[in-house]
Design a protein around this motif. Structure first.
Motif: not given
Length: 456
Positions: A193-199
C-alpha cells in the motif's frame, strides 16, 4: 534491537494484538498512565492535545500515585506527557513519586535541562555542562538510562517502580553520534500500500499527491535515523536488565516494554507520521517479562494501552479503582485459563489541528474520527466514522470506512459500500456504546460477539 529481542521477547511474552486508544503522544501516554479512555479524559476540553493530564499526577487516579500510596518507591525518568515541564512540577507537588529525574526539553535529543526532584526536598532544574556533562554525553537516551541506573544504585530495600521513557524514536529521531551511520544502507520498506492512490478513502487521504523521489529520499533518511536512535534504547534495555540482575531482583521484577503509537512511511501516500485509523498507526509493540511468564510466549488477546494500569496493579496484588476503563490481562499473561476478554476495542482521535503527516506543513490533517476494532476467531474488522464536529450524529457523519483485515491486511479496499444496512447500523451502535462507556462498562461493551447483526 537484538538485546531487547534476546532479553525481553525471548524471555517474556509478546502481545501480538496490542493497540492504543489514541494514536498520538499526549493522549496515549495519559491513557497508559491512568487506564482511562480518550473520551473520559476531558476531551475536548483538555489542554494537552485535547486531554486533561491532571489525572496522571493524582494520587487516586494515576499509576504513579496509586503505587506510591501502596508503599512503592516510584522513580520517573524520561518523557511523561507533552506538557512535560508542567506535568513534572505537578507530580512533585502532588508527591505522586519519590524521585523525578527527567529531561525538560524532551524534543531536543541534546537538551541540557533536567527536572530534578526527591521526596523531602524542593524540585530544581539541573543544567548540564555542555562540554563536560555528567555521564560523558548530553545525548538524551544515554542520560535517561544512566540517571535510572544511578537511582537504582542508591536504593535500599523495598518494592520499587521505575518509569523509563526515552523519546526515541520520536521525531526528530536524532541518533547518538556513535550510531549516526549504523544503517546507511537501509531504505524504507515499500509495502503493497506504499504510495498507492485510494479513491474510496476519506478525502484528505484520497486527494494526497503521489510521493516523488525527493519525499522518498527524506523518508528513507528519517527511517534510518529512527532505527539508529533505537540502538541507544536497546543499550538502555541491556544496561537496566543487567543492573536488575546484579541487584539480585531480576527474577522478582516485571519489565514492560511498549510505545505510545505506531507510525507510517508513505502508506496510502500519507508520508511519515501517525494519527490515522490504520494498522500502521494504532498497533504497538507490547512485551512483558517477569515471574510466572513463560519465556518466548505470545498472547494473542486484544489489549490496549488503557490496560497497562490495571494490569500492573493486578500483578502487584493491589486493588483496581472502579472508574478505570481498562482491564487487567495479568491472569492471561501468567498462563491462566480465563476468558480471552474483549473482542472489540475503540480508538479515538480528535484532530489537534497543527499536526502534519510528514512533520512539515505540506500535508495537514484536520480529520477527527473514531474506530471500532474487532478481533475474534471469526472477525478481523476495522470500522471508522469521521466527524470533525465531534458530535457523532449518525445522519450527519462525513465519511465511513470498513476493512476486513483477514482479506485485506493492507487496508486497500473500503468495504463499507457493500455492507448491509443492518450491518452498518450494528457497527455504528457498537461503536457508539463503547464511545459512551465508563469504568467496568467498557469491558461489558467490548464483549464479543454481542451484536448478532455484525455477521449478517
Amino acid at each position: 534491537m537484538p538485546q531487547t529481542q534476546k532479553l525481553l521477547v525471548d524471555e517474556g511474552a509478546l502481545l501480538t494484538n496490542a493497540f492504543v486508544n489514541t494514536p498520538i503522544c499526549c493522549p496515549s501516554r495519559t491513557e497508559f498512565l491512568t487506564g482511562r479512555m480518550y473520551h473520559n479524559l476531558g476531551t475536548p476540553g483538555g489542554a494537552c492535545m485535547h486531554v486533561d493530564t491532571s489525572f496522571v499526577e493524582r494520587a487516586d487516579a494515576g499509576l504513579f500515585g496509586l503505587l506510591s500510596a501502596a508503599g512503592y518507591d516510584v522513580g520517573i525518568f524520561g518523557k511523561v506527557t507533552n506538557d512535560q515541564p508542567d506535568i513534572l512540577r505537578r507530580i512533585a507537588a502532588a508527591r505522586s513519586a519519590a524521585y523525578v529525574d527527567s529531561p525538560s526539553q524532551y524534543n531536543d535529543y541534546d537538551g541540557l535541562k533536567y527536572f530534578r526532584y526527591e521526596a523531602g526536598s524542593e524540585p530544581y532544574e539541573e543544567l548540564l555542562n555542555e562540554t563536560a556533562p555528567v555521564f560523558g554525553t548530553v545525548y538524551q537516551t544515554s542520560q535517561i538510562g544512566n540517571r535510572t541506573l544511578r537511582w537504582l544504585d542508591g536504593r535500599t530495600r523495598g518494592p520499587f517502580f521505575a518509569y523509563v521513557g526515552p523519546h526515541a524514536p520520536h521525531f526528530p529521531a536524532t541518533p547518538a553520534p556513535w550510531y549516526a551511520h549504523a544503517f546507511d544502507d537501509v531504505g524504507i520498506p515499500e509495502t503493497p500500500n506504499y504510495n498507492c492512490s485510494h479513491e474510496d478513502k476519506v478525502q484528505h487521504v484520497r486527494q494526497t499527491p503521489p510521493i516523488d523521489d525527493r519525499v522518498r529520499c527524506w523518508q528513507s533518511q528519517h527511517f534510518r535515523d529512527r532505527w539508529a536512535s533505537l540502538l541507544s534504547v536497546d543499550d538502555l534495555v541491556f544496561s537496566l536488565y543487567h543492573k536488575l540482575e546484579a541487584m539480585g531482583v531480576l527474577d522478582d521484577t516485571y519489565i514492560v516494554y511498549t510505545s505510545d503509537h505506531g507510525y507510517k512511511f508513505g502508506q496510502w501516500r500519507q508520508t511519515t507520521s501517525k494519527t490515522h485509523p490504520y494498522e500502521t498507526d494504532v498497533r504497538i509493540p507490547f512485551i512483558v517479562r517477569g515471574p510466572g511468564i513463560a519465556p518466548g510466549s505470545t498472547l494473542p488477546d486484544l489489549v490496549g494501552n488503557v490496560d497497562l494500569l490495571p494490569t500492573v496493579l493486578d500483578l502487584a496484588g493491589l486493588a483496581i479503582p472502579e472508574d478505570v476503563d481498562g482491564s487487567s490481562f495479568a491472569s492471561r499473561l501468567l498462563g491462566g485459563d480465563g476468558p480471552a476478554g474483549r473482542g472489540a476495542f475503540i480508538v479515538e482521535y480528535m484532530s489537534v489541528g497543527t499536526y502534519y503527516f510528514d512533520h512539515t506543513s505540506i500535508w495537514s490533517s484536520d480529520a477527527s474520527w473514531r474506530m471500532l476494532r474487532v478481533l475474534t476467531e471469526d472477525e478481523d474488522l476495522a470500522y471508522v466514522e469521521y466527524d470533525n464536529s465531534w458530535t457523532w450524529n449518525a445522519t450527519e457523519l462525513q465519511f465511513y470506512e470498513l476493512y476486513d483485515l483477514g482479506d485485506d491486511p493492507y487496508q486497500q479496499r473500503n468495504a463499507y459500500g457493500a455492507a448491509t444496512p443492518a450491518r452498518r447500523a450494528a457497527l455504528h451502535g457498537a461503536l457508539a456504546e463503547l464511545f459512551a462507556c465508563r469504568g467496568a462498562g467498557c469491558a461489558a461493551a467490548a464483549v464479543w460477539p454481542r451484536w448478532a447483526e455484525l455477521t449478517t
